[in-house]
Design an enzyme around this catalytic site. Sequence first.
Site, PDB file in Angstrom:
ATOM      1  CD  GLU A 170      -3.475 -70.545  19.760  1.00  0.00           C
ATOM      2  OE1 GLU A 170      -3.313 -70.010  20.879  1.00  0.00           O
ATOM      3  OE2 GLU A 170      -4.239 -71.509  19.555  1.00  0.00           O
TER       4      GLU A 170
ATOM      5  CD  GLU B 254      -7.960 -69.091  17.815  1.00  0.00           C
ATOM      6  OE1 GLU B 254      -7.157 -69.933  17.379  1.00  0.00           O
ATOM      7  OE2 GLU B 254      -7.755 -67.859  17.697  1.00  0.00           O
TER       8      GLU B 254
END
Length: 266
Positions: free
Chosen positions: A120, A140
Amino acid sequence: MGGTEHLTVRREGATLVLTLNRPEAKNALSLPMLVGLYDGWVEADADDSIRSIVFTGAGGCFCAGMDLKALAGNGLEGEQYRHRLTAHPDLHWKAMLRHHRPRKPVIAAVEGACVAGGTEMLQGTDIRVAGESAVFGLFEVRRGLFPIGGSTVRLQRQIPRTHALEMLLTGRPYSAREAAGIGLIGHVVPDGTALAKALEIAEQINACGPLAVEAVKASVYETAEMTETDGLAAELKRGWPVFDTADAKEGARAFAEKRPPDYKRA
């Protein structure tokens, strides 16, 4: 020059090098690390002698994602920084480049794991170099979580949507070669040489007119979602004033005199 126990800061000429420094935890994000990163981005923006930033990790690893326990300030390692997060609730998002874009070019030098929060943060960088054994991925969903660091928005704008959705929805790891193949990173180099390659690119940037570099970077991001007509108009507004700067005059003189330009910043 700042830094914390989990984030080191050093200068390499006109390049600021920010290093995630928690190798025993695969550089998982902690509150001291986030505070150090935030302060590093602020320093780079404020200091005109800094012309580029290299972002890397210590111990042969970039970042294995968020350490929620450390971020919450549980335990002594984060306690002394809790007031920073209380005073500036957006600090962690700015540190992770979700809510902040530095004026100077940011070059990522990745070795080892660059997953979850690491991938990210990677999306907030401008140029990306990786060792051939580096691993990328957004894990995730495998943990029943949401990649809230910006990936559902940014990733589809940086790589083809089919690849973005596969990465987001499978939560599987990607090799450096595969990441380069889909456009997530730009260079794959032998293991242990990513930082050297990133610094080489930084030196090439540092040799250019700093005002032009900053204006070009700003224009690319500013016009990314505009129509072509609006983008071209915005480019003129951003770019034309550069021609009237001391940098532009020095560049022209250096070209005429067949010498390297000497760009000075106050």
